[in-house]
Write a protein that holds these residues in place. Sequence first.
Motif, short mmCIF file in Angstrom:
data_model
loop_
_atom_site.label_atom_id
_atom_site.label_comp_id
_atom_site.label_asym_id
_atom_site.label_seq_id
_atom_site.Cartn_x
_atom_site.Cartn_y
_atom_site.Cartn_z
N VAL A 1 1.82 15.43 -15.24
CA VAL A 1 2.58 16.63 -15.58
C VAL A 1 3.51 17.03 -14.43
N SER A 2 3.09 16.77 -13.20
CA SER A 2 4.01 17.12 -12.11
C SER A 2 5.01 15.99 -11.82
N ARG A 3 5.03 15.01 -12.69
CA ARG A 3 6.05 13.95 -12.72
C ARG A 3 6.09 13.04 -11.49
N CYS A 4 4.89 12.89 -10.89
CA CYS A 4 4.83 11.92 -9.78
C CYS A 4 3.83 10.80 -10.09
N GLY A 5 3.34 10.76 -11.34
CA GLY A 5 2.34 9.75 -11.70
C GLY A 5 2.88 8.34 -11.65
N ILE A 6 1.97 7.39 -11.56
CA ILE A 6 2.35 5.97 -11.59
C ILE A 6 1.95 5.43 -12.96
N ARG A 7 2.91 4.79 -13.63
CA ARG A 7 2.64 4.31 -14.98
C ARG A 7 2.46 2.80 -14.98
N VAL A 8 1.93 2.30 -16.08
CA VAL A 8 1.64 0.87 -16.19
C VAL A 8 2.88 0.02 -15.93
N ASP B 1 2.86 0.39 -21.82
CA ASP B 1 3.59 0.40 -20.55
C ASP B 1 3.79 1.83 -20.04
N ARG B 2 3.57 2.82 -20.93
CA ARG B 2 3.77 4.21 -20.53
C ARG B 2 2.47 4.93 -20.14
N ALA B 3 1.33 4.26 -20.24
CA ALA B 3 0.06 4.91 -19.87
C ALA B 3 0.05 5.17 -18.37
N GLN B 4 -0.65 6.23 -17.97
CA GLN B 4 -0.72 6.60 -16.55
C GLN B 4 -1.85 5.85 -15.86
N LEU B 5 -1.64 5.51 -14.60
CA LEU B 5 -2.70 4.82 -13.85
C LEU B 5 -3.53 5.82 -13.06
N ILE B 6 -4.85 5.71 -13.21
CA ILE B 6 -5.77 6.47 -12.34
C ILE B 6 -5.88 5.67 -11.05
N MET B 7 -5.50 6.29 -9.94
CA MET B 7 -5.52 5.59 -8.65
C MET B 7 -6.76 6.03 -7.85
N PRO B 8 -7.14 5.28 -6.83
CA PRO B 8 -8.36 5.64 -6.09
C PRO B 8 -8.33 7.07 -5.53
N SER C 1 8.93 -0.85 -6.62
CA SER C 1 8.84 0.57 -7.00
C SER C 1 7.37 1.01 -7.02
N PHE C 2 6.47 0.11 -7.41
CA PHE C 2 5.03 0.44 -7.39
C PHE C 2 4.58 0.72 -5.95
N GLU C 3 4.98 -0.18 -5.04
CA GLU C 3 4.58 -0.02 -3.62
C GLU C 3 5.08 1.32 -3.07
N LYS C 4 6.33 1.63 -3.38
CA LYS C 4 6.94 2.86 -2.88
C LYS C 4 6.16 4.09 -3.39
N LYS C 5 5.85 4.05 -4.67
CA LYS C 5 5.13 5.18 -5.27
C LYS C 5 3.74 5.33 -4.67
N VAL C 6 3.06 4.22 -4.48
CA VAL C 6 1.71 4.30 -3.91
C VAL C 6 1.80 4.88 -2.49
N ARG C 7 2.78 4.43 -1.71
CA ARG C 7 2.92 4.94 -0.33
C ARG C 7 3.21 6.45 -0.35
N ILE D 1 -9.98 11.85 -13.91
CA ILE D 1 -9.17 12.18 -15.09
C ILE D 1 -8.23 13.37 -14.82
N GLY D 2 -8.79 14.49 -14.37
CA GLY D 2 -7.99 15.71 -14.15
C GLY D 2 -6.85 15.47 -13.17
N PRO D 3 -7.13 14.97 -11.95
CA PRO D 3 -6.05 14.73 -10.98
C PRO D 3 -4.98 13.77 -11.48
N CYS D 4 -5.35 12.79 -12.32
CA CYS D 4 -4.36 11.85 -12.84
C CYS D 4 -3.43 12.57 -13.83
N TYR D 5 -4.00 13.37 -14.73
CA TYR D 5 -3.15 14.15 -15.65
C TYR D 5 -2.30 15.17 -14.88
N GLU D 6 -2.83 15.71 -13.77
CA GLU D 6 -2.03 16.64 -12.95
C GLU D 6 -0.77 15.94 -12.46
N ASP D 7 -0.92 14.71 -11.96
CA ASP D 7 0.23 13.94 -11.46
C ASP D 7 1.20 13.61 -12.58
#
Length: 427
Positions: A140-147, A100-107, A155-161, A132-138
């Motif tokens: 570390v900068s604490r704006c990533g979307i997690r599983v 549940d804590r893995a990061q999602l690679i988004m389009p 909350s998923f919709e808000k984060k994607v927007r 890969i790189g841009p997802c790990y960047e997010d």
Amino acid sequence: MVSVVVVGTQWGDEGKGKIIDFLSAQASMVVRCTGGSNAGHTVVCGGNTYKLHLVPSGILYDGVDCIIANGTVVDLKALLEEIDTITSQGFSVDRLKLSDRAQLIMPYHIKLDNMQELAKGANKIGTTGRGIGPCYEDKVSRCGIRVHHLLNWPSFEKKVRNNTAEKNKIFAMNGLPEMDAEAIIEEYKGYAERIKPFIEDTSVVVNEALDAGRKVLFEGAQGTLLDIDHGTYPYVTSSSPISGGVCPGAGVGPTKINRVAGIAKAYTTRVGDGPFPSELFDEMGDKLREAGHEFGTTTGRPRRCGWFDVPVVKYSVLVNGLSDIVLTKLDILDGFEEIKICVGYEYEGKILRSMPADLHILSDLKPVFETMPGWMCDTTACRKYEELPENARKYVERIEELCGAPISIVAIGCDREQTIIRRDLFE
Ligand code: GDP
Ligand code: IMO
Ligand code: MG
């Protein structure tokens, strides 16, 4: 011994998939801790070839739990496609769990990866283009979307927007079309429904298995020289594929790890850009590429080839704390009359003591070679170490001596059976 970490000692593609599959016969859990579908792990068994990217290479065994842990970056579209392929090949994914804590690679990560590579021009990293790189960047900068955000849709919709709006500013600055957050949300609705049954707090699952004395394999991806800290920076990936990366990547403490096996190819390959001291630019390099079928499992790119590089593997022994080395693809050297080993690096008239951090030194140094006679016969039918020709054994033992760790397994073919055990890794 209950836990074995398996890592790549070079620039990836050392044969980790084959060795994890081989060791899975003895294990009850395989855990992927870092990276994403930039990895391409090949398993050959029963005359079939299976290419795995994110799903652990233990999936072909009934009764082996397969865990995609929190340190990974997950492209749901790619993962669901991989699950479909595995299922269509007749294997069950009932034992697959996703953290549940893995990061999602988004389009937008994939689009950013390709945009950044293009902008770098001749200095490109040669990434796999998987975001890969841009997802790990997010991350570390604490704006990533997690599983787990998939389980809380508002909350998923808000984060994607939010994130899409931020990335769109970058795309606009670079003259690229913007992305549509609503279309992404719509696409992910279907993915979320399908992935829900796999979601778990995997660090609890892995720790329970370890505490119960079950045999656990940690499947490394990429390789030590692609590590964000210890690799040929900036020509690296964005995670920590070294053994230490297993602790944050799976949520286990270092006291839970018993053994660390480093997979080393009997020569060296690299896919993507960056320094490669023992690289061959002549017909020897072509011969290695053809004999070893050295074309990327993920991208199909031809791999750059060179002789075995001792400073690289010695460095891997050091930073991974290797207890064992697994030497793969020894059979590929069957047709070479002479085999070279890069035993050190010379720079400005001096022999270097360790792997230089500076890219300029790495690109300018001169590899120092030692030459050994080949064995000029087929090793692929050997099943015991003593059955290998004398010169092949001398080559193995010289590498062992130079790198400073025991070679416990030697692979002489891609099939499961083509594996020679000198020391049981779970003993
Ligand atoms: P990974 O990323 O470390 O899992 O390695 P890849 O699967 O990308 O690349 C290794 C390739 O070498 C695969 O095609 C394997 O099937 C193959 N392979 C692994 N070990 C051996 C070996 O000992 N001999 C031969 N001939 N092929 C091998
Ligand atoms: P496996 O697990 C070989 C390389 C890419 C590029 C650099 C950065 O199969 O051994 P990335 O897409 O991660 O940002 O690319 O890392 N690379 C690999 N090379 N094997 C891999 O994985 C790799 N994963 C990434 O080619 O040079
Ligand atoms: Mg690979």
